[in-house]
Motif scaffolding. Structure first.
Motif, PDB file in Angstrom:
ATOM      1  N   LEU A  79       0.850  -1.188   0.000  1.00  0.00           N
ATOM      2  CA  LEU A  79       0.000   0.000   0.000  1.00  0.00           C
ATOM      3  C   LEU A  79       0.888   1.241   0.000  1.00  0.00           C
ATOM      4  CD1 LEU A  79      -2.853   1.265   0.263  1.00  0.00           C
ATOM      5  CD2 LEU A  79      -2.549   1.127   2.749  1.00  0.00           C
ATOM      6  N   LEU A  80       0.562   2.192  -0.873  1.00  0.00           N
ATOM      7  CA  LEU A  80       1.394   3.388  -1.009  1.00  0.00           C
ATOM      8  C   LEU A  80       0.800   4.577  -0.260  1.00  0.00           C
ATOM      9  CD1 LEU A  80       2.413   3.223  -4.791  1.00  0.00           C
ATOM     10  CD2 LEU A  80       3.600   2.291  -2.794  1.00  0.00           C
ATOM     11  N   GLY A  81       1.697   5.424   0.237  1.00  0.00           N
ATOM     12  CA  GLY A  81       1.291   6.635   0.921  1.00  0.00           C
ATOM     13  C   GLY A  81       1.240   7.817  -0.025  1.00  0.00           C
ATOM     14  N   ILE A  82       0.981   8.996   0.536  1.00  0.00           N
ATOM     15  CA  ILE A  82       0.820  10.189  -0.302  1.00  0.00           C
ATOM     16  C   ILE A  82       2.132  10.594  -0.966  1.00  0.00           C
ATOM     17  CG2 ILE A  82      -1.156  11.070   0.999  1.00  0.00           C
ATOM     18  CD1 ILE A  82       0.749  12.894   2.516  1.00  0.00           C
ATOM     19  N   ASP A  83       3.247  10.092  -0.443  1.00  0.00           N
ATOM     20  CA  ASP A  83       4.548  10.405  -1.042  1.00  0.00           C
ATOM     21  C   ASP A  83       4.976   9.356  -2.064  1.00  0.00           C
ATOM     22  OD1 ASP A  83       4.925   8.332   0.694  1.00  0.00           O
ATOM     23  OD2 ASP A  83       6.535   9.268   1.848  1.00  0.00           O
ATOM     24  N   GLY A  84       4.082   8.389  -2.339  1.00  0.00           N
ATOM     25  CA  GLY A  84       4.400   7.341  -3.301  1.00  0.00           C
ATOM     26  C   GLY A  84       5.272   6.243  -2.740  1.00  0.00           C
ATOM     27  N   LYS A  85       5.545   6.293  -1.427  1.00  0.00           N
ATOM     28  CA  LYS A  85       6.359   5.276  -0.777  1.00  0.00           C
ATOM     29  C   LYS A  85       5.469   4.354   0.050  1.00  0.00           C
ATOM     30  CE  LYS A  85      10.395   8.330  -0.476  1.00  0.00           C
ATOM     31  NZ  LYS A  85      11.390   8.971   0.429  1.00  0.00           N
ATOM     32  N   PRO A  86       5.990   3.190   0.422  1.00  0.00           N
ATOM     33  CA  PRO A  86       5.176   2.259   1.211  1.00  0.00           C
ATOM     34  C   PRO A  86       4.677   2.858   2.510  1.00  0.00           C
ATOM     35  CG  PRO A  86       7.136   1.164   0.376  1.00  0.00           C
ATOM     36  CD  PRO A  86       7.312   2.629   0.076  1.00  0.00           C
ATOM     37  N   VAL A  87       3.444   2.497   2.874  1.00  0.00           N
ATOM     38  CA  VAL A  87       2.909   2.880   4.180  1.00  0.00           C
ATOM     39  C   VAL A  87       3.545   1.963   5.216  1.00  0.00           C
ATOM     40  CG1 VAL A  87       0.847   3.039   5.616  1.00  0.00           C
ATOM     41  CG2 VAL A  87       0.756   3.723   3.209  1.00  0.00           C
ATOM     42  N   LYS A  88       4.324   2.550   6.129  1.00  0.00           N
ATOM     43  CA  LYS A  88       5.124   1.767   7.061  1.00  0.00           C
ATOM     44  C   LYS A  88       5.063   2.370   8.453  1.00  0.00           C
ATOM     45  CE  LYS A  88       9.851  -0.004   7.613  1.00  0.00           C
ATOM     46  NZ  LYS A  88      11.226  -0.033   7.052  1.00  0.00           N
ATOM     47  N   ILE A 106      -1.759   7.359   4.354  1.00  0.00           N
ATOM     48  CA  ILE A 106      -2.227   6.519   3.251  1.00  0.00           C
ATOM     49  C   ILE A 106      -2.722   7.404   2.113  1.00  0.00           C
ATOM     50  CG2 ILE A 106      -3.941   4.806   2.565  1.00  0.00           C
ATOM     51  CD1 ILE A 106      -3.899   3.806   5.469  1.00  0.00           C
ATOM     52  N   GLY A 107      -2.298   7.113   0.901  1.00  0.00           N
ATOM     53  CA  GLY A 107      -2.729   7.877  -0.254  1.00  0.00           C
ATOM     54  C   GLY A 107      -3.935   7.253  -0.928  1.00  0.00           C
ATOM     55  N   ILE A 108      -4.692   8.081  -1.603  1.00  0.00           N
ATOM     56  CA  ILE A 108      -5.810   7.595  -2.416  1.00  0.00           C
ATOM     57  C   ILE A 108      -5.704   8.246  -3.805  1.00  0.00           C
ATOM     58  CG2 ILE A 108      -7.362   7.074  -0.493  1.00  0.00           C
ATOM     59  CD1 ILE A 108      -8.225  10.062  -2.498  1.00  0.00           C
ATOM     60  N   SER A 109      -6.366   7.623  -4.758  1.00  0.00           N
ATOM     61  CA  SER A 109      -6.390   8.174  -6.122  1.00  0.00           C
ATOM     62  C   SER A 109      -7.838   8.303  -6.561  1.00  0.00           C
ATOM     63  CB  SER A 109      -5.627   7.257  -7.083  1.00  0.00           C
ATOM     64  OG  SER A 109      -5.643   7.774  -8.406  1.00  0.00           O
ATOM     65  N   THR A 110      -8.209   9.487  -7.014  1.00  0.00           N
ATOM     66  CA  THR A 110      -9.560   9.718  -7.515  1.00  0.00           C
ATOM     67  C   THR A 110      -9.531   9.716  -9.038  1.00  0.00           C
ATOM     68  OG1 THR A 110      -9.210  12.105  -7.348  1.00  0.00           O
ATOM     69  CG2 THR A 110     -10.302  11.015  -5.499  1.00  0.00           C
ATOM     70  N   ILE A 111     -10.487   9.015  -9.630  1.00  0.00           N
ATOM     71  CA  ILE A 111     -10.563   8.852 -11.081  1.00  0.00           C
ATOM     72  C   ILE A 111     -11.834   9.528 -11.582  1.00  0.00           C
ATOM     73  CG2 ILE A 111     -10.508   7.219 -12.993  1.00  0.00           C
ATOM     74  CD1 ILE A 111      -8.029   7.112 -11.249  1.00  0.00           C
ATOM     75  N   THR A 112     -11.681  10.483 -12.489  1.00  0.00           N
ATOM     76  CA  THR A 112     -12.854  11.195 -13.013  1.00  0.00           C
ATOM     77  C   THR A 112     -13.714  10.287 -13.882  1.00  0.00           C
ATOM     78  OG1 THR A 112     -11.508  11.982 -14.870  1.00  0.00           O
ATOM     79  CG2 THR A 112     -11.706  13.432 -12.947  1.00  0.00           C
ATOM     80  N   ASN A 113     -13.084   9.341 -14.591  1.00  0.00           N
ATOM     81  CA  ASN A 113     -13.825   8.417 -15.447  1.00  0.00           C
ATOM     82  C   ASN A 113     -13.411   6.987 -15.124  1.00  0.00           C
ATOM     83  OD1 ASN A 113     -15.272   7.151 -17.502  1.00  0.00           O
ATOM     84  ND2 ASN A 113     -13.681   7.516 -19.029  1.00  0.00           N
ATOM     85  N   PRO A 114     -13.969   6.390 -14.061  1.00  0.00           N
ATOM     86  CA  PRO A 114     -13.557   5.035 -13.678  1.00  0.00           C
ATOM     87  C   PRO A 114     -13.910   3.982 -14.720  1.00  0.00           C
ATOM     88  CG  PRO A 114     -15.457   5.739 -12.389  1.00  0.00           C
ATOM     89  CD  PRO A 114     -14.979   6.943 -13.149  1.00  0.00           C
ATOM     90  N   GLY A 115     -14.776   4.318 -15.675  1.00  0.00           N
ATOM     91  CA  GLY A 115     -15.122   3.361 -16.717  1.00  0.00           C
ATOM     92  C   GLY A 115     -13.940   2.951 -17.579  1.00  0.00           C
ATOM     93  N   ARG A 116     -12.880   3.752 -17.568  1.00  0.00           N
ATOM     94  CA  ARG A 116     -11.701   3.418 -18.374  1.00  0.00           C
ATOM     95  C   ARG A 116     -10.805   2.384 -17.704  1.00  0.00           C
ATOM     96  NH1 ARG A 116      -9.471   8.840 -16.575  1.00  0.00           N
ATOM     97  NH2 ARG A 116      -7.733   8.378 -15.173  1.00  0.00           N
ATOM     98  N   ILE A 152      -2.194   9.217 -10.090  1.00  0.00           N
ATOM     99  CA  ILE A 152      -1.818  10.336  -9.231  1.00  0.00           C
ATOM    100  C   ILE A 152      -2.340  10.065  -7.819  1.00  0.00           C
ATOM    101  CG2 ILE A 152      -2.066  12.805  -8.828  1.00  0.00           C
ATOM    102  CD1 ILE A 152      -2.443  13.163 -11.829  1.00  0.00           C
ATOM    103  N   ILE A 153      -1.457  10.150  -6.840  1.00  0.00           N
ATOM    104  CA  ILE A 153      -1.819   9.873  -5.449  1.00  0.00           C
ATOM    105  C   ILE A 153      -2.101  11.184  -4.724  1.00  0.00           C
ATOM    106  CG2 ILE A 153      -1.073   8.793  -3.305  1.00  0.00           C
ATOM    107  CD1 ILE A 153       0.733   6.992  -4.904  1.00  0.00           C
ATOM    108  N   SER A 154      -3.205  11.216  -3.986  1.00  0.00           N
ATOM    109  CA  SER A 154      -3.608  12.423  -3.270  1.00  0.00           C
ATOM    110  C   SER A 154      -3.784  12.128  -1.786  1.00  0.00           C
ATOM    111  CB  SER A 154      -4.924  12.974  -3.845  1.00  0.00           C
ATOM    112  OG  SER A 154      -4.819  13.217  -5.231  1.00  0.00           O
ATOM    113  N   ASN A 155      -3.869  13.196  -1.012  1.00  0.00           N
ATOM    114  CA  ASN A 155      -4.146  13.086   0.415  1.00  0.00           C
ATOM    115  C   ASN A 155      -5.655  12.944   0.602  1.00  0.00           C
ATOM    116  OD1 ASN A 155      -4.557  13.631   3.231  1.00  0.00           O
ATOM    117  ND2 ASN A 155      -2.565  14.617   3.279  1.00  0.00           N
ATOM    118  N   PRO A 156      -6.120  11.943   1.366  1.00  0.00           N
ATOM    119  CA  PRO A 156      -7.569  11.792   1.568  1.00  0.00           C
ATOM    120  C   PRO A 156      -8.240  13.054   2.075  1.00  0.00           C
ATOM    121  CG  PRO A 156      -6.389   9.887   2.420  1.00  0.00           C
ATOM    122  CD  PRO A 156      -5.348  10.901   2.051  1.00  0.00           C
ATOM    123  N   LYS A 157      -7.538  13.797   2.918  1.00  0.00           N
ATOM    124  CA  LYS A 157      -8.105  15.028   3.479  1.00  0.00           C
ATOM    125  C   LYS A 157      -8.387  16.057   2.402  1.00  0.00           C
ATOM    126  CE  LYS A 157      -5.351  17.510   5.906  1.00  0.00           C
ATOM    127  NZ  LYS A 157      -4.474  17.998   7.018  1.00  0.00           N
TER     128      LYS A 157
END
Length: 261
Positions: free
Chosen positions: A135-144, A176-186, A202-207
């Motif tokens: 699982l990746l964090g907001i910095d693109g590195k492992p959540v540890k 923990i990072g999350i990624s939002t997709i404008t068109n998840p159908g792709r 692209i990884i974003s901060n959940p907040k």
């Protein structure tokens, strides 16, 4: 040969695909993070026996005379409506309340997306999914967890904190990072409730995305069993009706052949 034979065959193929998708949905009714598929039909090219003409001062227009040649599958869509949360009370199980995906990285360093929040800590104190993907964090590195952690917590903003034996927070926590997709159908399914994106992830901060992470819960499949069973009956009757078209067309051809006797 009769057009209806090929038309019936096209219907059989289309409804067989629909039954395949429905069967897969039902099989995954209890799969964590699964998103159901939907089959969309469209008609095939129609043969024009007479073209349309525009009206004139002395006569009215003529509508076109066309015969359809059947149906085909236009698309198999993945529907990303949220599934119901179920309580597990496992502190490393995570549920995304809102739009977004967890970002995990496989052994080939490929980033994939998932809504299945079944994670656990490995021997390196990294959060991983059941297949060992990190699982990746907001910095693109492992959540540890920080070294020497004996306890931890995850808040609604995805902040992972470690504590020593005295209950003191240790430095070096991650988010923990999350990624939002404008068109998840792709997104395309790759198995394991994972999805591959055609664009860079692209990884974003959940907040920052007004998303909350709920611990001790998992998102279940968004399959509605009653809806799938109803669609299965509809698809079954559609398959039977198209099979009947072929049977009737065969009977007509048999009568034509018998005219020679």
């Amino acid at each position: 040969m009769l057009r209806s034979l090929n038309t019936g065959v096209s219907g059989l193929r289309a409804f067989q695909t629909k039954l395949d998708v429905i069967g897969n949905n039902i099989a995954n009714v209890n799969t964590v993070g699964y998103k159901k598929g939907r089959v969309v039909f469209e008609d095939i090219f129609s043969q024009t026996l007479r073209g349309a003409t525009a009206p004139s001062a002395s006569s009215g227009g003529i509508n076109p005379l066309q015969v359809g040649l059947g149906t085909k599958v236009a698309s198999v869509d993945n529907l990303f409506t949220p599934g119901s949360p179920t309580t597990t009370n496992n502190p490393t199980d995570l549920y995304i309340d809102g739009d977004g995906f967890f970002v995990v990285q496989n052994s080939s360093n490929e980033r994939l997306l998932t809504r299945a929040g079944t994670f656990s800590f490995d021997s390196n104190n990294q959060l991983v999914n059941p297949d060992g993907m990190i699982l990746l964090g907001i910095d693109g590195k492992p959540v540890k967890l920080p070294d020497d952690s004996v306890a931890f917590s995850i808040d609604i903003n995805g902040n992972v904190k470690g504590f020593d034996k005295d209950g003191k927070e240790l430095p070096g926590g991650t988010t923990i990072g999350i990624s939002t997709i404008t068109n998840p159908g792709r997104l395309s399914k790759v198995g394991g409730s994972l999805y591959r994106d055609t664009d860079p992830i692209i990884i974003s901060n959940p907040k920052d995305k007004t998303v909350q992470l709920i611990t001790g819960q998992l998102e279940m499949s968004n399959v509605d069993l009653s809806e799938e069973l109803t669609d299965m009956i509809t698809a079954q009757r559609g398959f039977q009706a198209n099979a009947k078209i072929i049977t009737v067309s065969d009977s007509i051809l048999e009568e034509l052949v018998n005219l020679k006797r």
